[in-house]
Design an enzyme around this catalytic site. Structure first.
Site, mmCIF file in Angstrom:
data_model
loop_
_atom_site.group_PDB
_atom_site.id
_atom_site.type_symbol
_atom_site.label_atom_id
_atom_site.label_comp_id
_atom_site.label_asym_id
_atom_site.label_seq_id
_atom_site.Cartn_x
_atom_site.Cartn_y
_atom_site.Cartn_z
ATOM 1 N N PHE A 64 0.978 -1.086 -0.059
ATOM 2 C CA PHE A 64 -0.240 -0.053 -0.085
ATOM 3 C C PHE A 64 0.928 1.177 -0.061
ATOM 4 O O PHE A 64 0.435 2.290 0.704
ATOM 5 C CB PHE A 64 -1.040 0.131 1.166
ATOM 6 C CG PHE A 64 -2.094 -1.127 1.187
ATOM 7 C CD1 PHE A 64 -2.388 -1.998 -0.046
ATOM 8 C CD2 PHE A 64 -2.763 -1.250 2.300
ATOM 9 C CE1 PHE A 64 -3.103 -2.789 0.026
ATOM 10 C CE2 PHE A 64 -3.939 -2.324 2.368
ATOM 11 C CZ PHE A 64 -4.196 -2.964 1.094
ATOM 12 N N SER A 77 1.930 4.763 -1.119
ATOM 13 C CA SER A 77 1.276 5.549 -2.095
ATOM 14 C C SER A 77 2.492 6.381 -3.113
ATOM 15 O O SER A 77 3.589 6.618 -2.645
ATOM 16 C CB SER A 77 0.527 6.748 -1.279
ATOM 17 O OG SER A 77 -0.536 6.172 -0.559
ATOM 18 N N ARG A 84 -0.148 14.258 9.761
ATOM 19 C CA ARG A 84 -1.612 14.189 9.944
ATOM 20 C C ARG A 84 -2.198 15.306 9.550
ATOM 21 O O ARG A 84 -3.501 15.268 9.073
ATOM 22 C CB ARG A 84 -1.929 13.398 11.079
ATOM 23 C CG ARG A 84 -1.431 12.016 11.154
ATOM 24 C CD ARG A 84 -1.818 11.279 12.491
ATOM 25 N NE ARG A 84 -1.631 9.873 12.172
ATOM 26 C CZ ARG A 84 -1.338 9.072 13.177
ATOM 27 N NH1 ARG A 84 -1.448 9.423 14.350
ATOM 28 N NH2 ARG A 84 -0.976 7.835 13.094
ATOM 29 N N ARG A 87 -31.128 23.506 -9.997
ATOM 30 C CA ARG A 87 -31.825 22.310 -10.159
ATOM 31 C C ARG A 87 -33.112 22.578 -9.833
ATOM 32 O O ARG A 87 -33.394 22.969 -8.619
ATOM 33 C CB ARG A 87 -31.477 21.169 -9.500
ATOM 34 C CG ARG A 87 -32.173 19.875 -9.355
ATOM 35 C CD ARG A 87 -32.297 19.290 -10.528
ATOM 36 N NE ARG A 87 -33.047 18.116 -10.491
ATOM 37 C CZ ARG A 87 -33.531 17.381 -11.487
ATOM 38 N NH1 ARG A 87 -33.091 17.838 -12.874
ATOM 39 N NH2 ARG A 87 -34.133 16.209 -11.396
ATOM 40 N N GLN A 111 -35.887 23.520 2.673
ATOM 41 C CA GLN A 111 -35.432 23.719 3.911
ATOM 42 C C GLN A 111 -34.498 22.424 4.021
ATOM 43 O O GLN A 111 -33.197 22.719 4.647
ATOM 44 C CB GLN A 111 -36.237 23.768 4.914
ATOM 45 C CG GLN A 111 -35.570 24.474 6.417
ATOM 46 C CD GLN A 111 -36.445 24.490 7.474
ATOM 47 O OE1 GLN A 111 -37.356 23.700 7.869
ATOM 48 N NE2 GLN A 111 -36.544 25.484 8.113
ATOM 49 N N GLN A 155 -25.991 13.141 -1.776
ATOM 50 C CA GLN A 155 -27.697 13.061 -1.165
ATOM 51 C C GLN A 155 -28.363 14.493 -2.027
ATOM 52 O O GLN A 155 -29.288 14.417 -2.677
ATOM 53 C CB GLN A 155 -27.733 13.024 0.043
ATOM 54 C CG GLN A 155 -29.299 12.623 0.585
ATOM 55 C CD GLN A 155 -29.738 11.452 0.025
ATOM 56 O OE1 GLN A 155 -28.796 10.353 -0.210
ATOM 57 N NE2 GLN A 155 -30.964 11.241 -0.179
ATOM 58 N N GLU A 163 -2.511 6.745 7.012
ATOM 59 C CA GLU A 163 -1.746 7.314 8.212
ATOM 60 C C GLU A 163 -2.639 6.904 9.582
ATOM 61 O O GLU A 163 -2.621 7.910 10.306
ATOM 62 C CB GLU A 163 -1.759 9.012 7.919
ATOM 63 C CG GLU A 163 -0.877 9.176 6.814
ATOM 64 C CD GLU A 163 -0.139 10.619 6.990
ATOM 65 O OE1 GLU A 163 -0.018 11.041 7.990
ATOM 66 O OE2 GLU A 163 0.115 11.117 5.869
ATOM 67 N N GLY A 164 -3.063 5.894 9.489
ATOM 68 C CA GLY A 164 -3.537 5.231 10.836
ATOM 69 C C GLY A 164 -5.150 5.619 10.547
ATOM 70 O O GLY A 164 -5.532 6.481 10.482
HETATM 71 C C1 LIG Z 1 -5.171 4.258 -0.699
HETATM 72 C C2 LIG Z 1 -4.248 3.829 0.512
HETATM 73 C C3 LIG Z 1 -2.978 4.318 0.321
HETATM 74 C C4 LIG Z 1 -2.016 4.088 1.425
HETATM 75 N N1 LIG Z 1 -0.609 4.627 1.483
HETATM 76 C C5 LIG Z 1 0.191 4.219 2.341
HETATM 77 C C6 LIG Z 1 1.525 4.523 2.248
HETATM 78 O O1 LIG Z 1 1.973 5.310 1.387
HETATM 79 N N2 LIG Z 1 2.172 4.016 3.189
HETATM 80 C C7 LIG Z 1 1.907 3.009 3.946
HETATM 81 O O2 LIG Z 1 2.987 2.795 4.765
HETATM 82 N N3 LIG Z 1 0.731 2.748 4.310
HETATM 83 C C8 LIG Z 1 -0.454 3.177 3.555
HETATM 84 N N4 LIG Z 1 -1.652 2.732 3.265
HETATM 85 C C9 LIG Z 1 -2.002 1.796 4.484
HETATM 86 C C10 LIG Z 1 -2.630 2.358 5.707
HETATM 87 O O3 LIG Z 1 -1.991 3.229 6.345
HETATM 88 C C11 LIG Z 1 -3.366 1.161 6.544
HETATM 89 O O4 LIG Z 1 -4.280 0.738 5.347
HETATM 90 C C12 LIG Z 1 -4.187 1.444 7.598
HETATM 91 O O5 LIG Z 1 -3.092 2.036 8.588
HETATM 92 C C13 LIG Z 1 -4.865 0.504 8.206
HETATM 93 O O6 LIG Z 1 -4.274 -0.579 8.273
HETATM 94 P P1 LIG Z 1 -5.035 -1.939 7.424
HETATM 95 O O7 LIG Z 1 -5.295 -1.569 6.202
HETATM 96 O O8 LIG Z 1 -3.915 -3.170 7.700
HETATM 97 O O9 LIG Z 1 -6.337 -2.224 8.590
HETATM 98 P P2 LIG Z 1 -6.334 -3.214 9.940
HETATM 99 O O10 LIG Z 1 -5.266 -2.669 10.843
HETATM 100 O O11 LIG Z 1 -6.448 -4.572 9.272
HETATM 101 O O12 LIG Z 1 -7.735 -2.558 10.425
HETATM 102 C C14 LIG Z 1 -9.207 -2.883 9.830
HETATM 103 C C15 LIG Z 1 -10.155 -2.366 10.670
HETATM 104 O O13 LIG Z 1 -9.807 -2.576 12.203
HETATM 105 C C16 LIG Z 1 -9.731 -1.620 13.047
HETATM 106 N N5 LIG Z 1 -8.554 -1.880 14.039
HETATM 107 C C17 LIG Z 1 -7.539 -2.191 13.885
HETATM 108 N N6 LIG Z 1 -6.774 -2.211 14.952
HETATM 109 C C18 LIG Z 1 -7.581 -1.573 16.052
HETATM 110 C C19 LIG Z 1 -7.659 -1.524 17.111
HETATM 111 N N7 LIG Z 1 -6.569 -1.582 17.978
HETATM 112 N N8 LIG Z 1 -8.694 -0.828 18.008
HETATM 113 C C20 LIG Z 1 -9.724 -0.626 17.150
HETATM 114 N N9 LIG Z 1 -9.955 -0.557 16.022
HETATM 115 C C21 LIG Z 1 -8.728 -1.389 15.343
HETATM 116 C C22 LIG Z 1 -9.166 -0.387 12.028
HETATM 117 O O14 LIG Z 1 -9.634 1.001 12.541
HETATM 118 C C23 LIG Z 1 -9.912 -0.632 10.760
HETATM 119 O O15 LIG Z 1 -11.317 -0.332 10.818
HETATM 120 C C24 LIG Z 1 -2.541 2.941 2.586
HETATM 121 C C25 LIG Z 1 -3.852 2.526 2.390
HETATM 122 C C26 LIG Z 1 -4.605 2.925 1.535
HETATM 123 C C27 LIG Z 1 -6.064 2.586 1.426
#
Ligand SMILES: Cc1cc2nc3c(=O)[nH]c(=O)nc-3n(C[C@H](O)[C@H](O)[C@H](O)COP(=O)(O)OP(=O)(O)OC[C@H]3O[C@@H](n4cnc5c(N)ncnc54)[C@H](O)[C@@H]3O)c2cc1C
Lengths: 411, 260
Positions: free
Chosen positions: A155, A157, A242, A267, A278, A359, A386-387
């Site tokens: 992932f 970017s 962030r 529209r 409203q 919507q 970014e988290g």
């Molecule tokens: C378009 C795109 C671009 C990106 N670009 C980059 C990049 O340039 N560099 C990079 O390093 N990463 C990148 N990412 C990765 C991105 O930072 C991660 O997707 C993100 O941190 C979430 O991790 P995950 O996808 O593994 O989800 P998971 O960690 O599997 O999470 C899935 C769900 O579980 C929840 N969850 C997980 N752990 C907890 C917890 N402890 N408490 C509560 N909820 C939790 C999450 O909030 C989420 O809703 C990118 C992602 C996307 C989609």
């Protein structure tokens, strides 16, 4: 709202707006459709000096901070949050070098990043280490004056198009999270290649790639800060980056709302403009109010953070220290809580506003011919990367509890 | 040999500003002048070592448009500014500009002056060619392409009604340009910052050694006589309530006139 911008900040906004209107808006549909990388627009960003906004003048930057970056990122995102991405990802590649790099590393990498001659990127995520970066599996084992990187990051970017990648790998798997380290890896390093390109819902103008490391030899001089400090590097970077995601999210929200306002005024249904109902008027009002609230939080945080960081950056440049060391010397406070608040609030706002915009526009809002659905697709990722916002909330509440505890509260 | 390129820029009120009264409105470069600036910058890039400068005749408010030109990469600018210059016409404006061109040329010979084809306020389109006349230099108006440029001459293409003309001019020369010629660039932030600090000298009548009879109110065009175009004779209206009736009436009329 008048936020009391300096003359330079006003110029940044006005130039970014011109680029957004003249160079981004006319091509956004094309890049969304084709998923090509928008090189001609990136060239415009470069010529306008947008890549160096937040980097010290000593490295060819404009000496601003994350506020200046946010202003530009927001303006460009009003036209297209996807095309705006390289501004954000290059800062994600540059900030760890600025904050944690040695004076030599800053001199080596920052000038080309500040001029936009090279694009930066940042990759901490792995297939099994998303929200939980401590699960990092990639390794970087020392071999003489090199580290040998193995593993898959994903992932990423601006993947493949960027030149300078900050990547995270474990130099000591036995130490778990404390074994993770950050490295600068340049495109073309032997053993470094690009894997799968993702097909995405939104920000399709920005490529998301898998990075593959197979016995990739990286000079020891490319280790950022010290072995085992990887997660500090990541968190310190996120503290400053962030707000940029907040700015991107707000730009997307504002762009959608501007299109929507123009549409609902023309529209007609039931013999009148739908803006006169409203139900629509209140939705418009809520969208605008939420965006402005997010903007006030973003601008206040970014300004306060820049002001607090400035002495640390100046000291670091003067004494050739890593900025992180200067921060510790000066006891510069961390911005984890506030920058997470900005990111959460602005990205949740963007999702809500863009959904409401679709919507308000009704069926046409859902169609590809009309730009509003794209804003909704683009908004979604700002709640994830970014988290994820759940993680931001964990951090905010954790900081609240820590602060309360340190103030001698109960519990 | 590198070229010294000079662009004439008039500060005008933007036609998209919505302002009804121009007084006190901020000025920006007249739109076609932006194409002249862009072409000068492109020629500078085509002929390495060349230099660009901008020249404006106007009130102190014309400093802003000159700064915006400097922010694009033009190296220097001069503002011709004197209360006595007010009230002139395109020919007297061209006179003052020609004196400035000569003054600049005395320091470093100017090979080419570039102007927009016309401004968005006066729209006379006369300043460029009149400037060439005052200087005694060859000129080409409404140029849409610089085909070739050498150390001593250039070849340009200009649009005519229903055709294209290719002209060769030897330096020094004057061109006026249309918007087909290029796409003006946007400034850079560093350019804007440098432009904010730039010193823009102001030259008045005495700096130019201008002849008072040839500029300002005394030199302005006066209306000697007007010869209006004779009014057109009224037409014939075709009677009828429906399209069919009208068509029938028209056909009869045409037959009557032996046109059918
Ligand atoms: C378009 C795109 C671009 C990106 N670009 C980059 C990049 O340039 N560099 C990079 O390093 N990463 C990148 N990412 C990765 C991105 O930072 C991660 O997707 C993100 O941190 C979430 O991790 P995950 O996808 O593994 O989800 P998971 O960690 O599997 O999470 C899935 C769900 O579980 C929840 N969850 C997980 N752990 C907890 C917890 N402890 N408490 C509560 N909820 C939790 C999450 O909030 C989420 O809703 C990118 C992602 C996307 C989609």
């Amino acid at each position: 709202m008048d936020y009391g911008l300096t003359e330079t900040q006003q110029e940044i906004v006005s130039l970014a707006r011109q680029i957004a209107v003249k160079k981004v808006k006319p091509v956004r549909e094309h890049y969304d459709k084709t998923e090509e990388f928008p090189w001609p627009v990136v060239e415009e960003f470069r010529k306008a000096d947008l890549f160096g906004l937040y980097l010290p003048e000593q490295y060819g930057g404009l000496g601003g901070g994350c506020f200046e970056l946010s202003l530009a990122f927001e303006e460009i995102s009003k036209a297209c949050g996807g095309i705006a991405m390289p501004l954000g990802t290059s800062s994600l590649g540059s900030l760890p070098i600025l904050l944690f790099g040695s004076a030599e590393q800053r001199e080596r990498f920052l000038p080309d990043l500040a001029s936009g001659k090279k694009l930066g990127a940042f990759n901490i995520t792995e297939p099994e280490a998303g929200s939980d970066a401590t699960a990092t599996k990639a390794t970087a084992l020392k071999d003489g004056d090199h580290y040998v990187l193995n593993g898959i990051k994903n992932f990423c970017s601006t993947g493949k198009e960027a030149d300078v990648y900050v990547v995270f790998a474990s130099t000591n798997p036995a130490r778990g999270p404390r074994g993770i380290s950050a490295f600068v890896v340049e495109k073309g390093a032997p053993g470094f290649s690009f894997g799968k390109k993702e097909e995405k819902m939104g920000i399709r103008a920005n490529p998301t790639y898998e990075l593959v490391f197979k016995d990739c030899r990286v000079p020891a001089a490319n280790l950022l800060y010290k072995e085992g400090y990887g997660l500090f590097v990541a968190q310190g970077t996120f503290d400053m980056s962030r707000p940029g995601i907040g700015a991107q999210a707000l730009g997307i929200a504002q762009g959608a709302l501007d299109e929507t306002l123009a549409y609902v005024r023309v529209r007609k249904q039931f013999g009148q403009a739908i803006s006169s109902f409203q139900a629509i008027g209140h939705m418009l009002a809520d969208c605008a109010t939420q965006i402005e609230a997010g903007r006030a939080l973003l601008y206040a945080t970014a300004r306060a953070m820049d002001a607090a960081m400035k002495p640390a950056i100046e000291l670091a440049l003067k004494e050739r220290l890593p900025v992180y060391d200067a921060m510790r010397k000066l006891k510069t406070r961390r911005w984890t809580k506030e920058s997470a608040m900005v990111k959460v609030f602005c990205s949740d706002t963007a999702m809500k506003v863009t959904t409401d915009c679709v919507q308000m526009c009704g069926g046409i809002g859902y169609m590809r011919d009309f730009p509003v659905e794209k804003f909704m697709r683009d908004a979604k990722v700002t709640q994830i990367y970014e988290g994820a916002n759940q993680i931001q909330r964990n951090e905010i509440s954790m900081m609240m509890i820590k602060e309360a505890a340190s103030q001698g509260g109960e519990g | 040999m590198p070229l010294n390129l000079l662009v004439c820029v008039k500060g005008t009120v933007s036609s998209t500003s919505g302002a009804l009264r121009p007084e006190g409105q901020p000025l920006s470069p007249s739109p076609l002048d932006e194409y002249a600036v862009e072409e000068a910058l492109r020629l500078k890039e085509r002929v390495p070592g060349s230099k660009t400068a901008a020249l404006s005749l106007g009130t102190p408010a014309s400093e802003e448009p000159l700064r915006s030109v400097l922010s694009l990469g033009v190296e220097s600018a001069v503002l011709l500014c004197d209360e006595a210059f007010a009230g002139g016409d395109p020919v007297s404006s061209a006179y003052l500009l020609s004196l400035a061109v000569r003054k600049l040329s005395a320091a470093a010979p100017v090979q080419l002056v570039l102007c927009g084809k016309k401004t968005n306020d006066g729209e006379s389109g006369q300043v460029g060619p009149a400037l060439a006349a005052w200087l005694g230099w060859p000129s080409a108006c409404a140029v849409r392409k610089v085909v070739e440029v050498s150390e001593t001459s250039l070849t340009v293409e200009r649009a005519l009604e229903g055709g294209v003309e290719t002209l060769a001019l030897s330096f020094p020369a004057v061109l006026t340009l249309t918007k087909e010629i290029n796409e003006p660039r946007l400034p850079s932030l560093k350019g804007k910052m440098a432009a904010r600090k730039a010193q823009i000298p102001r030259w008045g009548a005495s700096d130019l050694g201008a002849d008072a009879a040839l500029y300002g109110k005394s030199a302005a065009t006066s209306v000697v006589k007007t010869a209006p175009v004779p009014p057109r004779a009224g037409g014939v209206s075709i009677p009828g309530n429906t399209p069919e009736e009208k068509a029938r009436a028209l056909a009869e009329k045409l037959k009557e006139m032996k046109l059918l």
